[in-house]
Design an enzyme around this catalytic site. Structure first.
Site, PDB file in Angstrom:
ATOM      1  CE1 TYR A 214       1.033   0.437   4.464  1.00 32.59           C
ATOM      2  CE2 TYR A 214       0.319  -1.835   4.309  1.00 32.59           C
ATOM      3  CZ  TYR A 214       0.974  -0.836   4.983  1.00 32.59           C
ATOM      4  OH  TYR A 214       1.592  -1.118   6.181  1.00 32.59           O
ATOM      5  CG  ASP A 296       4.055  -5.061  19.967  1.00 34.30           C
ATOM      6  OD1 ASP A 296       2.820  -5.050  19.728  1.00 34.30           O
ATOM      7  OD2 ASP A 296       4.918  -5.114  19.077  1.00 34.30           O
TER       8      ASP A 296
HETATM    9  C1  LIG Z   1       5.622  -6.925   9.672  1.00 36.93           C
HETATM   10  C2  LIG Z   1       4.778  -6.097  10.620  1.00 36.93           C
HETATM   11  C3  LIG Z   1       3.698  -5.350  10.124  1.00 36.93           C
HETATM   12  C4  LIG Z   1       2.883  -4.637  10.986  1.00 36.93           C
HETATM   13  N1  LIG Z   1       1.832  -3.930  10.475  1.00 36.93           N
HETATM   14  C5  LIG Z   1       1.013  -3.272  11.316  1.00 36.93           C
HETATM   15  C6  LIG Z   1      -0.113  -2.542  10.801  1.00 36.93           C
HETATM   16  O1  LIG Z   1      -0.341  -2.501   9.589  1.00 36.93           O
HETATM   17  N2  LIG Z   1      -0.926  -1.907  11.697  1.00 36.93           N
HETATM   18  C7  LIG Z   1      -0.682  -1.925  13.039  1.00 36.93           C
HETATM   19  O2  LIG Z   1      -1.456  -1.317  13.799  1.00 36.93           O
HETATM   20  N3  LIG Z   1       0.376  -2.606  13.553  1.00 36.93           N
HETATM   21  C8  LIG Z   1       1.212  -3.273  12.729  1.00 36.93           C
HETATM   22  N4  LIG Z   1       2.282  -3.946  13.235  1.00 36.93           N
HETATM   23  C9  LIG Z   1       2.468  -4.011  14.698  1.00 36.93           C
HETATM   24  C10 LIG Z   1       3.106  -2.763  15.276  1.00 36.93           C
HETATM   25  O3  LIG Z   1       4.291  -2.466  14.577  1.00 36.93           O
HETATM   26  C11 LIG Z   1       3.407  -2.970  16.757  1.00 36.93           C
HETATM   27  O4  LIG Z   1       2.344  -3.612  17.389  1.00 36.93           O
HETATM   28  C12 LIG Z   1       3.636  -1.625  17.449  1.00 36.93           C
HETATM   29  O5  LIG Z   1       4.690  -0.939  16.843  1.00 36.93           O
HETATM   30  C13 LIG Z   1       3.929  -1.848  18.931  1.00 36.93           C
HETATM   31  O6  LIG Z   1       4.264  -0.615  19.519  1.00 36.93           O
HETATM   32  P1  LIG Z   1       4.824  -0.573  20.987  1.00 36.93           P
HETATM   33  O7  LIG Z   1       5.088   0.861  21.271  1.00 36.93           O
HETATM   34  O8  LIG Z   1       3.956  -1.356  21.899  1.00 36.93           O
HETATM   35  O9  LIG Z   1       6.201  -1.382  20.930  1.00 36.93           O
HETATM   36  P2  LIG Z   1       7.553  -0.985  20.191  1.00 36.93           P
HETATM   37  O10 LIG Z   1       7.298  -0.328  18.900  1.00 36.93           O
HETATM   38  O11 LIG Z   1       8.391  -2.217  20.190  1.00 36.93           O
HETATM   39  O12 LIG Z   1       8.206   0.106  21.139  1.00 36.93           O
HETATM   40  C14 LIG Z   1       8.820  -0.239  22.354  1.00 36.93           C
HETATM   41  C15 LIG Z   1       9.784   0.879  22.737  1.00 36.93           C
HETATM   42  O13 LIG Z   1      10.325   0.592  24.025  1.00 36.93           O
HETATM   43  C16 LIG Z   1      11.715   0.729  23.996  1.00 36.93           C
HETATM   44  N5  LIG Z   1      12.255  -0.209  24.992  1.00 36.93           N
HETATM   45  C17 LIG Z   1      12.304  -1.556  24.919  1.00 36.93           C
HETATM   46  N6  LIG Z   1      12.841  -2.073  26.038  1.00 36.93           N
HETATM   47  C18 LIG Z   1      13.114  -1.026  26.835  1.00 36.93           C
HETATM   48  C19 LIG Z   1      13.673  -0.914  28.138  1.00 36.93           C
HETATM   49  N7  LIG Z   1      14.079  -1.989  28.831  1.00 36.93           N
HETATM   50  N8  LIG Z   1      13.830   0.320  28.673  1.00 36.93           N
HETATM   51  C20 LIG Z   1      13.428   1.439  27.975  1.00 36.93           C
HETATM   52  N9  LIG Z   1      12.919   1.398  26.737  1.00 36.93           N
HETATM   53  C21 LIG Z   1      12.738   0.171  26.181  1.00 36.93           C
HETATM   54  C22 LIG Z   1      12.129   0.396  22.568  1.00 36.93           C
HETATM   55  O14 LIG Z   1      13.378   0.947  22.228  1.00 36.93           O
HETATM   56  C23 LIG Z   1      10.970   0.991  21.786  1.00 36.93           C
HETATM   57  O15 LIG Z   1      11.188   2.350  21.489  1.00 36.93           O
HETATM   58  C24 LIG Z   1       3.145  -4.652  12.383  1.00 36.93           C
HETATM   59  C25 LIG Z   1       4.224  -5.375  12.888  1.00 36.93           C
HETATM   60  C26 LIG Z   1       5.043  -6.080  12.015  1.00 36.93           C
HETATM   61  C27 LIG Z   1       6.202  -6.866  12.580  1.00 36.93           C
END
Ligand SMILES: Cc1cc2nc3c(=O)[nH]c(=O)nc-3n(C[C@H](O)[C@H](O)[C@H](O)COP(=O)(O)OP(=O)(O)OC[C@H]3O[C@@H](n4cnc5c(N)ncnc54)[C@H](O)[C@@H]3O)c2cc1C
Length: 390
Positions: A214, A296
């Protein structure tokens, strides 16, 4: 215990952590965010965001920014990866607005991350980089956080938004590791000279594979992701690997010419190993006492419903709504976890099911193609999801 100003600590500055910091600070809560990286950055890949999510971004005042950088597909079109034949389509565009009250959008992750970061900065939330959470404890309702760099905090609330390999989970007594799904994602971006006249999400389905593409960056690039079955790369936590097109084409086997042309246009491939956790089974896995998990960290899912980031944003909205309640910290966390776990579990389960359907072959694949052809939008739409949360 009542919440004190500046007493919420968000661990992790990804999409989920920034969304939490924004939503909570908009409620007037005092928030600090710590992130392990030395600079805020997001990888070069796209995400789809359904109307359930764009509605929240609108609520947070981010719609004008979203309009500048996202693309807004008119339809989701499913095709057979081998024959190239169209299997079915789901109108999005005006239909999504009409049915669900908000648009369906596709956006580069870096653009979504930047929109959230700028909004968090405008709220005046302190952001501490290069702070990696190493220890988290909770005893008699008191949370203690320590980073590798020596920062120590005792927040009233810790929002664990530290992603798939979350350290914050320890505070809830959760010590299990994510599981490798057996699926690998090859991802790439194709620069586009001119934005397509009509933007669409295309999903190609085949035996043990599917490909999604997309436009993102307001139509200046095409985001391409190809999922195949394969072996776990050496280090599961090092998820972002350089990859070669030849490896991908070998894993895909025979594919239709138009699909091959799209894939051949990708200048560089990155390879991600896909991990998840089983669907949540209780509220206690999302929050207890003074710790709330989000995104996540709580419910990593397969990307086959395109909702991982979306659920993180919904989590943030609900957490902030619960913060508006007059109650103790533990009671607010309990309400948040009770509200969020069933929906997140349902989305996790549906994503697993979608993977089986997308990758089906033999009679199951035949049945899928027939159902999409006959029922079209009725099997491809997900009203319970796109209607969103109240
Ligand atoms: C191939 C693929 C396609 C996807 N497509 C989509 C989509 O189309 N639509 C959608 O909604 N989602 C999609 N996702 C899912 C989405 O990317 C994730 O669910 C989302 O980015 C999760 O965000 P988060 O902030 O929970 O985790 P993360 O993005 O993993 O962020 C976690 C943050 O915490 C930090 N961190 C980690 N450990 C520590 C620590 N001990 N101390 C301090 N900081 C720390 C990291 O550096 C990071 O900045 C996709 C995922 C994949 C793999």
């Amino acid at each position: 215990m009542d919440i004190q100003a500046s007493d919420i600590l968000v661990a992790g500055g990804g999409i989920g952590g920034l969304a939490a910091a924004l939503a909570l600070s908009r409620q007037g809560a005092g928030v600090q965010l710590i992130e392990q990286a030395r600079a805020f950055a997001e990888v070069g890949a796209g995400v789809q965001i359904g109307p359930n999510v764009t509605r929240i971004l609108r609520d947070w005042g981010l719609e004008p920014g979203l309009r500048l950088v996202a693309s807004f597909p008119h339809a989701l079109v499913a095709r057979d990866a081998r024959s190239g034949r169209e299997l079915g389509s789901l109108p999005l565009g005006e239909r999504a607005e009409r049915l669900y009250g908000a648009p369906y959008a596709c956006i580069h992750r870096a653009d979504l991350h930047r929109l959230l970061l700028e909004a968090v900065q405008a709220q005046g939330v302190p952001l501490l980089l290069n702070q990696r959470v190493a220890e988290v404890h909770q005893q008699a309702g008191q949370v203690s956080v320590r980073t590798e760099q020596g920062l120590a905090r005792q927040p009233s609330l810790l929002v664990g938004a530290d992603g798939l390999w979350s350290c914050s989970r320890q505070a809830l007594g959760l010590h299990d590791s994510p599981r490798f799904t057996g699926h690998l994602a090859y991802r790439g971006l194709v620069p586009l000279q001119t934005p397509p006249a009509q933007s669409q999400v295309t999903v190609w389905m085949g035996p043990r594979l599917h490909i999604v593409h997309y436009p993102v960056q307001a139509g200046r690039a095409l985001n391409v992701v190809a999922i195949v079955h394969g072996e776990l790369p050496s280090n599961p936590q090092d998820w972002d690997h350089a990859a070669h097109a030849a490896q991908l084409f070998q894993a895909l086997g025979p594919i239709s010419r138009p699909l091959r042309q799209v894939l051949e246009a990708v200048p560089n491939w990155r390879l991600w190993a896909l991990n998840d956790r089983p669907p949540l089974t209780s509220a206690a896995q999302m929050g207890q006492g003074g710790v709330a998990l989000l995104g996540d960290a709580a419910h990593p899912m397969r990307p086959y419903l395109a909702q991982g980031a979306g659920m993180a944003i919904e989590d943030a909205q609900v957490l902030a709504q619960c913060w508006g309640d007059k109650a103790t910290v533990a009671e607010r966390v309990r309400r948040y976890a009770e509200q969020r776990w069933p929906r997140n579990a349902q989305v996790q389960a549906r994503a697993i099911r979608n993977g089986r359907i997308f990758h089906a072959h033999g009679p199951v694949g035949w049945g899928r193609n027939l159902a999409m052809g006959v029922l079209g939008a009725r099997v491809m739409d997900v009203p319970w999801l796109y209607q969103g949360i109240d």
